[in-house]
Design an enzyme around this catalytic site. Sequence first.
Site, PDB file in Angstrom:
ATOM      1  N   ARG A 205     -18.127  12.452  41.137  1.00 49.43           N
ATOM      2  CA  ARG A 205     -18.873  12.135  42.346  1.00 49.43           C
ATOM      3  C   ARG A 205     -20.070  13.082  42.476  1.00 49.43           C
ATOM      4  NH1 ARG A 205     -13.373  12.134  43.753  1.00 49.43           N
ATOM      5  NH2 ARG A 205     -12.577  10.100  44.461  1.00 49.43           N
ATOM      6  N   LYS A 230     -12.298  15.402  46.559  1.00 47.20           N
ATOM      7  CA  LYS A 230     -12.312  14.633  47.802  1.00 47.20           C
ATOM      8  C   LYS A 230     -10.922  14.454  48.390  1.00 47.20           C
ATOM      9  CE  LYS A 230     -13.981  10.250  49.705  1.00 47.20           C
ATOM     10  NZ  LYS A 230     -14.678   8.973  49.386  1.00 47.20           N
ATOM     11  N   HIS A 309      -7.889   9.299  40.909  1.00 51.61           N
ATOM     12  CA  HIS A 309      -7.334   8.221  41.723  1.00 51.61           C
ATOM     13  C   HIS A 309      -5.821   8.324  41.784  1.00 51.61           C
ATOM     14  CE1 HIS A 309     -10.488   4.839  42.352  1.00 51.61           C
ATOM     15  NE2 HIS A 309     -11.058   6.019  42.406  1.00 51.61           N
ATOM     16  N   TYR A 318     -10.940  -2.477  36.309  1.00 50.43           N
ATOM     17  CA  TYR A 318     -11.641  -2.010  35.125  1.00 50.43           C
ATOM     18  C   TYR A 318     -10.920  -2.384  33.832  1.00 50.43           C
ATOM     19  CZ  TYR A 318     -13.971   0.712  38.716  1.00 50.43           C
ATOM     20  OH  TYR A 318     -14.648   1.086  39.845  1.00 50.43           O
TER      21      TYR A 318
END
Length: 331
Positions: A205, A230, A309, A318
């Site tokens: 990110r 995050k 994730h 994906y």
Amino acid sequence: MASIRPTPNGFRVQVYAKGQRDSKCFPTRKEAAHWALEREAELKGAKLPDKTLGDAMKRYVRELTEERAGWRWEAIRLKALQRDGLASIRMEALAGSDFAAWRDRRLKEKSARTKKPVQPGTVAREMNLLRSVLEVARRDWHWIRTNPMTDVRWPKTPKGRARRVEPHEVEALAKAFGVWSKLQAETATQRTGLAFLFALETAMRSGEILALTWFNIHLDQQYVHLPKTKNGDSRDVPLTLRACEILKALPMGDGPVFRLDDATRDALWRKMRDKTPHRDVHFHDSRAEAIWRLSKKLDVLQLARVIGHRDLKSLMIYYAESAASMAKRLG
């Protein structure tokens, strides 16, 4: 039970009720005694403090720390929300209907920056923030007994953006930033371009890239360590040879490797991108593109570890390979 003791500047009062302690200083004994009676009642649950939602927002902002992920956005949004009429309502009088009315009103407003209607995703994020403020006020401060947003309906939000970045778009953007034919890092504009190219290699990110320091970069072993991300976890991100080349183009030193803050990066990105025909490309599209590329080399569990994730379902987009293609590999 309360105790009041004189101090050089007035009186310090301490209260204790139901296993909880609190204290405060006042210039006079009378003020200290009055506060003690009210605070004891609050701690015992007999009385709620006379506070507004705006008071809760202000305290939440005061107690935010820079180490908290997303703290800057939360502080900015809460300061803006304090100007709304919702902020003047007393905490104990708040009802779900107040937030439902605010939600509907907010969805009809126009963004100050884009002059377009505020998107449902933006309103949903703001509602999540308000719910967090109320939950802290209920659980930690005891300003309310129940969270009035518990049964409020959130606006429907579109699926997350997962735009591919085509090779010709990468080339045009890299040329605009002056980092296509040669990896250069002399100007902030060039370093913004390098950050974009680095994101395409790592799926990191923007905030993670801008926070990188040389202490957490291990070029000899081809990975970087992210101490806090995050979702609050730390993770290690493997580096491609191209990612290592990009890092080697940056000058060694103290502080952030790319020597950019988020506001500068965003402003330079928009300025230079808009000089190309590809104004629809967002900086954060680099993450989706990088995940697509990595999914061709890593299995789903490895990819989840690399990009941080926790929900594997969100990664299945994906791995959208056809059954016919998989049959050929099976033999």
